[in-house]
Scaffold this motif. Structure first.
Motif, PDB file in Angstrom:
ATOM      1  N   ILE A 189      31.942  54.565  64.181  1.00 44.30           N
ATOM      2  CA  ILE A 189      30.968  53.527  63.835  1.00 44.30           C
ATOM      3  C   ILE A 189      29.577  54.112  64.020  1.00 44.30           C
ATOM      4  CG2 ILE A 189      30.043  51.258  64.468  1.00 44.30           C
ATOM      5  CD1 ILE A 189      32.778  51.045  63.148  1.00 44.30           C
ATOM      6  N   ARG A 190      28.729  53.869  63.033  1.00 45.21           N
ATOM      7  CA  ARG A 190      27.367  54.380  63.102  1.00 45.21           C
ATOM      8  C   ARG A 190      26.402  53.228  62.898  1.00 45.21           C
ATOM      9  NH1 ARG A 190      26.897  59.550  59.467  1.00 45.21           N
ATOM     10  NH2 ARG A 190      26.564  57.973  57.877  1.00 45.21           N
ATOM     11  N   LEU A 191      25.203  53.361  63.476  1.00 48.33           N
ATOM     12  CA  LEU A 191      24.139  52.381  63.312  1.00 48.33           C
ATOM     13  C   LEU A 191      22.862  53.103  62.907  1.00 48.33           C
ATOM     14  CD1 LEU A 191      24.642  50.061  66.430  1.00 48.33           C
ATOM     15  CD2 LEU A 191      25.446  49.695  64.097  1.00 48.33           C
TER      16      LEU A 191
ATOM     17  N   PRO B  75      22.069  56.965  59.729  1.00 40.52           N
ATOM     18  CA  PRO B  75      22.906  56.333  60.753  1.00 40.52           C
ATOM     19  C   PRO B  75      23.364  57.346  61.803  1.00 40.52           C
ATOM     20  CG  PRO B  75      23.608  55.700  58.558  1.00 40.52           C
ATOM     21  CD  PRO B  75      22.623  56.816  58.386  1.00 40.52           C
TER      22      PRO B  75
ATOM     23  N   THR C 224      32.597  48.478  72.635  1.00 36.95           N
ATOM     24  CA  THR C 224      31.559  49.462  72.933  1.00 36.95           C
ATOM     25  C   THR C 224      30.979  49.169  74.311  1.00 36.95           C
ATOM     26  OG1 THR C 224      29.516  50.519  72.175  1.00 36.95           O
ATOM     27  CG2 THR C 224      29.720  48.152  71.765  1.00 36.95           C
TER      28      THR C 224
ATOM     29  N   TYR D 167      18.445  50.220  67.653  1.00 40.35           N
ATOM     30  CA  TYR D 167      19.001  50.158  66.305  1.00 40.35           C
ATOM     31  C   TYR D 167      18.459  48.990  65.499  1.00 40.35           C
ATOM     32  CZ  TYR D 167      22.049  53.664  68.230  1.00 40.35           C
ATOM     33  OH  TYR D 167      22.515  54.805  68.826  1.00 40.35           O
TER      34      TYR D 167
ATOM     35  N   TYR E  33      20.247  43.381  61.505  1.00 42.73           N
ATOM     36  CA  TYR E  33      20.623  43.011  60.148  1.00 42.73           C
ATOM     37  C   TYR E  33      20.501  41.501  60.025  1.00 42.73           C
ATOM     38  CZ  TYR E  33      23.022  43.347  55.664  1.00 42.73           C
ATOM     39  OH  TYR E  33      23.331  43.310  54.320  1.00 42.73           O
TER      40      TYR E  33
ATOM     41  N   SER F 236      24.719  49.111  59.890  1.00 37.41           N
ATOM     42  CA  SER F 236      25.531  50.277  60.185  1.00 37.41           C
ATOM     43  C   SER F 236      25.349  51.359  59.126  1.00 37.41           C
ATOM     44  CB  SER F 236      27.011  49.881  60.269  1.00 37.41           C
ATOM     45  OG  SER F 236      27.835  51.011  60.414  1.00 37.41           O
ATOM     46  N   GLU F 237      25.589  51.007  57.882  1.00 38.24           N
ATOM     47  CA  GLU F 237      25.478  51.963  56.781  1.00 38.24           C
ATOM     48  C   GLU F 237      24.870  51.232  55.584  1.00 38.24           C
ATOM     49  OE1 GLU F 237      26.894  55.217  56.647  1.00 38.24           O
ATOM     50  OE2 GLU F 237      27.936  55.204  58.567  1.00 38.24           O
TER      51      GLU F 237
ATOM     52  N   ARG G 226      27.326  48.179  55.274  1.00 39.68           N
ATOM     53  CA  ARG G 226      28.247  47.991  56.389  1.00 39.68           C
ATOM     54  C   ARG G 226      27.434  47.363  57.514  1.00 39.68           C
ATOM     55  NH1 ARG G 226      32.303  52.592  58.210  1.00 39.68           N
ATOM     56  NH2 ARG G 226      33.253  51.829  56.283  1.00 39.68           N
TER      57      ARG G 226
ATOM     58  N   VAL H 123      27.525  45.620  61.541  1.00 39.17           N
ATOM     59  CA  VAL H 123      28.241  45.592  62.817  1.00 39.17           C
ATOM     60  C   VAL H 123      27.687  44.441  63.645  1.00 39.17           C
ATOM     61  CG1 VAL H 123      28.598  46.799  65.004  1.00 39.17           C
ATOM     62  CG2 VAL H 123      28.781  48.051  62.866  1.00 39.17           C
TER      63      VAL H 123
ATOM     64  N   ALA I 219      33.002  45.120  62.525  1.00 34.68           N
ATOM     65  CA  ALA I 219      32.280  45.686  61.387  1.00 34.68           C
ATOM     66  C   ALA I 219      32.900  45.172  60.095  1.00 34.68           C
ATOM     67  CB  ALA I 219      32.331  47.209  61.437  1.00 34.68           C
TER      68      ALA I 219
END
Length: 159
Positions: free
Chosen positions: A40-42, A50, A76, A87, A90, A124-125, A134, A136, A146
């Motif tokens: 998972i990326r932010l 990300p 997490t 981060y 959204y 995220s993406e 994407r 999260v 996500a």
């Protein structure tokens, strides 16, 4: 003759309904294979690329038939305070309902938590697929989810 026609109509409706249910709930979905360390990326507040975050116990599903069928559940250890300071949030996050055979993802509960502030959404993406982001959502206790959402980074809060 009328009874036969009614029986044929009812049988067709039952078969059609079962086929529709199967395609919506079971067909096409496959488990997602996440790359170790990149699950998972932010998107950081001070950048556009990300970054991977710590994600444990991750499980996900996706389907090639639609860009918005992706769903994932994970935990997490990152706190909401740390996430909001690091981060990009959204705005307008709305989780989509997952199929019944993926019970960890409760879109209604996630949506309520986002509305009340119990959970926070992050980008995220952006444009993971054209016009699709994407997103999260993270709860204070570390539960996180996500999904893909139509928006093409339009839902992301500007810097």
């Amino acid at each position: 003759m009328g009874k036969i026609a009614v029986a044929v109509i009812l049988l067709t409706a039952v078969i059609g309904g079962a086929a529709l249910w199967y395609t919506a709930e079971r067909a096409f979905y496959e488990p997602v294979a996440f790359t170790q360390g990149q699950e998972i990326r932010l998107v950081p507040l001070n950048g556009d690329q990300p970054e991977a975050i710590v994600a444990n116990d991750i499980q996900g599903i996706d389907a090639p038939s639609s860009p918005i069928k992706f769903r994932a559940c994970f935990t997490t250890p990152l706190t909401l305070a740390m996430l909001t300071e690091t981060y990009r949030p959204y705005e307008g996050a709305v989780p989509l309902v997952a199929p019944s055979n993926f019970p960890c993802f409760d879109a209604e509960a996630i949506g309520r938590a986002l509305e009340t502030g119990e959970a926070l959404a992050f980008l995220s993406e952006p444009d993971i697929r054209p016009g699709v982001d994407r997103v999260v959502a993270v709860f204070a206790d570390g539960r996180a989810y996500a999904w893909h959402q139509l928006g093409g980074a339009e839902g992301a809060e500007s810097q």
